[in-house]
Write a protein that holds these residues in place. Sequence first.
Motif, PDB file in Angstrom:
ATOM      1  N   GLN A 374      30.461  14.197  -0.385  1.00 27.44           N
ATOM      2  CA  GLN A 374      31.223  13.675   0.863  1.00 27.44           C
ATOM      3  C   GLN A 374      32.466  13.321   0.264  1.00 27.44           C
ATOM      4  O   GLN A 374      32.913  13.005  -0.948  1.00 27.44           O
ATOM      5  CB  GLN A 374      30.420  12.485   1.055  1.00 27.44           C
ATOM      6  CG  GLN A 374      31.307  10.723   1.607  1.00 27.44           C
ATOM      7  CD  GLN A 374      30.620  11.244   3.680  1.00 27.44           C
ATOM      8  OE1 GLN A 374      29.340  11.917   3.379  1.00 27.44           O
ATOM      9  NE2 GLN A 374      30.995   9.923   3.898  1.00 27.44           N
ATOM     10  N   ALA A 375      33.218  13.436   1.008  1.00 28.17           N
ATOM     11  CA  ALA A 375      34.778  13.253   1.129  1.00 28.17           C
ATOM     12  C   ALA A 375      35.672  12.004  -0.081  1.00 28.17           C
ATOM     13  O   ALA A 375      35.531  12.337  -1.009  1.00 28.17           O
ATOM     14  CB  ALA A 375      35.629  13.512   2.391  1.00 28.17           C
ATOM     15  N   TRP A 376      34.850  10.439   1.048  1.00 31.04           N
ATOM     16  CA  TRP A 376      36.087   9.786  -0.143  1.00 31.04           C
ATOM     17  C   TRP A 376      34.846   9.775  -1.324  1.00 31.04           C
ATOM     18  O   TRP A 376      35.354   9.403  -2.173  1.00 31.04           O
ATOM     19  CB  TRP A 376      35.643   8.554   1.017  1.00 31.04           C
ATOM     20  CG  TRP A 376      34.840   7.978   1.765  1.00 31.04           C
ATOM     21  CD1 TRP A 376      32.788   8.172   1.082  1.00 31.04           C
ATOM     22  CD2 TRP A 376      34.216   6.959   2.601  1.00 31.04           C
ATOM     23  NE1 TRP A 376      32.609   7.671   2.111  1.00 31.04           N
ATOM     24  CE2 TRP A 376      33.244   6.702   3.403  1.00 31.04           C
ATOM     25  CE3 TRP A 376      35.307   6.680   3.572  1.00 31.04           C
ATOM     26  CZ2 TRP A 376      32.815   5.570   4.253  1.00 31.04           C
ATOM     27  CZ3 TRP A 376      35.424   5.344   4.782  1.00 31.04           C
ATOM     28  CH2 TRP A 376      34.367   5.150   4.887  1.00 31.04           C
ATOM     29  N   ALA A 377      33.760  10.060  -1.569  1.00 25.52           N
ATOM     30  CA  ALA A 377      32.969   9.865  -2.667  1.00 25.52           C
ATOM     31  C   ALA A 377      33.423  10.500  -3.591  1.00 25.52           C
ATOM     32  O   ALA A 377      34.017  10.863  -4.572  1.00 25.52           O
ATOM     33  CB  ALA A 377      31.609   9.945  -2.319  1.00 25.52           C
ATOM     34  N   ALA A 378      33.861  11.835  -3.111  1.00 28.63           N
ATOM     35  CA  ALA A 378      34.683  13.282  -4.600  1.00 28.63           C
ATOM     36  C   ALA A 378      35.927  11.985  -4.483  1.00 28.63           C
ATOM     37  O   ALA A 378      36.098  12.338  -5.459  1.00 28.63           O
ATOM     38  CB  ALA A 378      34.781  14.014  -3.411  1.00 28.63           C
ATOM     39  N   GLY A 379      36.024  11.756  -3.703  1.00 36.21           N
ATOM     40  CA  GLY A 379      37.585  11.429  -3.789  1.00 36.21           C
ATOM     41  C   GLY A 379      37.844   9.744  -4.587  1.00 36.21           C
ATOM     42  O   GLY A 379      38.410   9.699  -5.649  1.00 36.21           O
ATOM     43  N   ALA A 380      36.989   8.873  -5.041  1.00 34.76           N
ATOM     44  CA  ALA A 380      36.598   8.034  -5.374  1.00 34.76           C
ATOM     45  C   ALA A 380      37.457   8.121  -6.907  1.00 34.76           C
ATOM     46  O   ALA A 380      37.937   7.453  -7.639  1.00 34.76           O
ATOM     47  CB  ALA A 380      35.580   7.196  -5.861  1.00 34.76           C
ATOM     48  N   PRO A 381      36.866   9.440  -7.914  1.00 34.63           N
ATOM     49  CA  PRO A 381      37.792   9.401  -9.566  1.00 34.63           C
ATOM     50  C   PRO A 381      38.636   9.288  -9.493  1.00 34.63           C
ATOM     51  O   PRO A 381      39.495   8.563 -10.378  1.00 34.63           O
ATOM     52  CB  PRO A 381      36.309  11.013 -10.100  1.00 34.63           C
ATOM     53  CG  PRO A 381      35.467  10.182  -8.995  1.00 34.63           C
ATOM     54  CD  PRO A 381      35.630  10.098  -7.167  1.00 34.63           C
ATOM     55  N   LEU A 382      39.380   9.731  -8.238  1.00 35.17           N
ATOM     56  CA  LEU A 382      40.580   9.814  -8.750  1.00 35.17           C
ATOM     57  C   LEU A 382      41.288   8.703  -7.914  1.00 35.17           C
ATOM     58  O   LEU A 382      42.672   8.222  -9.131  1.00 35.17           O
ATOM     59  CB  LEU A 382      40.901  10.693  -7.452  1.00 35.17           C
ATOM     60  CG  LEU A 382      40.563  12.275  -7.484  1.00 35.17           C
ATOM     61  CD1 LEU A 382      40.792  13.270  -6.413  1.00 35.17           C
ATOM     62  CD2 LEU A 382      40.733  13.436  -8.369  1.00 35.17           C
TER      63      LEU A 382
END
Length: 454
Positions: A374-382
């Motif tokens: 999921q895109a915004w889950a993948a972006g969370a660590p960033l």
Amino acid sequence: MRRSVSDLYMLMTDTEEGPYPYAGVPWFSTVFGRDALITAREMLWLDPAVARGVLLHLAANQATEFDPHTDAEPGKILHEVRYGEMAETGEVPFRRYYGSVDSTPLFVMLAGAYFERTGNREVLETLWPHVRAALDWIETYGDRDGDGFVEYGRRSDKGLANQGWKDSHDAVFHADGTLAKGPIALCEVQGYVYAARLAAAEIARELGHDGIAQEQARKASELKSRFDAAFWDDELGTYVLALDGDKRPCRVRSSNAGHLLWTGIVPEERAVTVIHTLMGPTSFCGWGVRTIAAGQARYNPMSYHNGSVWPHDNALIGAGLARYGFREQAARIFEGIFSAATYIDLRRLPELFCGFPRRETQGPTFYPVACTPQAWAAGAPLLLLQACLGLRFDAEARQVIFEQPILPEFLGEVVLRNLRLDGGSVDVALRRSGTHVVADVLRRDGPVRVIVTT
């Protein structure tokens, strides 16, 4: 982090306007407005070209007419696009659907953040008419009853009943569990509008529209005061979830209040109380902050929006904690999300997982039909890494700045390669040294400076 970056680019689609992250696999493999705006913000420090693509594509699809069937109103930013049979025949309104209350202020917020990151005035000039149209929507259609708050209510019975990011039918409710009736003013949406007005003021100032800049700054200040008076609840120790159509507060402890920290609408004197509530045991389960705190009427750790843990939700909360100087608490959230990932295949963060309390030697309970990736889950660590490092950019001065950086317990060193500003790039290594974090510039190309404050 590498898995997250890999997943983000796997979800990226080339549009005529530039790269655009589809929301998630398998349920949301299409254009979503809110998801892409938040994803682009999460990865803005890493790759601002994604934000440019998202902004330009959404600008190209901004509503220009009033259409009740699709919840379209002039100036409103897209919610989602579908091309299936039901959408093509009009059985559902999602062929090009505008039923989200927050995409429009998030669009203006991202436009401001993109310029701050890049200094790209040409893109700003292209976006300006669309920013003006978005502001006009906030003033007219967004504020349904003229009370100064932005509300939603679907125009068609086929549209979404709830139009914030928590869009389940039961996601907005009162303390006794009864569902709120609209039009509904969500707390975080008012924060987004506040931040959008400040972003619009900066954009207008840069483009020489000083009158508009002053007007937007004034309206932001007025909203901040009015919001605090209407939404703050001493007994809850946080802001209420929403106001319903009768202006009755939904007195529920929720993660939505963490988004308010991200936008900066919370007065300094309230921040400590809000953070204490968010990081208390009923809200923070060890893996992250629950969408709804334990003990609230509709709390269920296995629900979609009423007790689960969403990585992107926690990333925005972490960014909010850091904004108010609480980087240690942001690092606690980062540690929880990281530890959860160690139990997941490929360390791929899903859309959400269940909000049961964390126990030793046991991983999180998975939500069975969550999108992954999921895109915004993948972006969370960033975004969480950026929050902990206090990383920001001064495009005009060509500076990469780390403000009072810390590293979470699981991370002793991080190397950031090819941090780019117009005219150059740098590689930076950050290492824990006692109670401090020190930075070493490993490579420099062009007149880019690295600044570390303690």
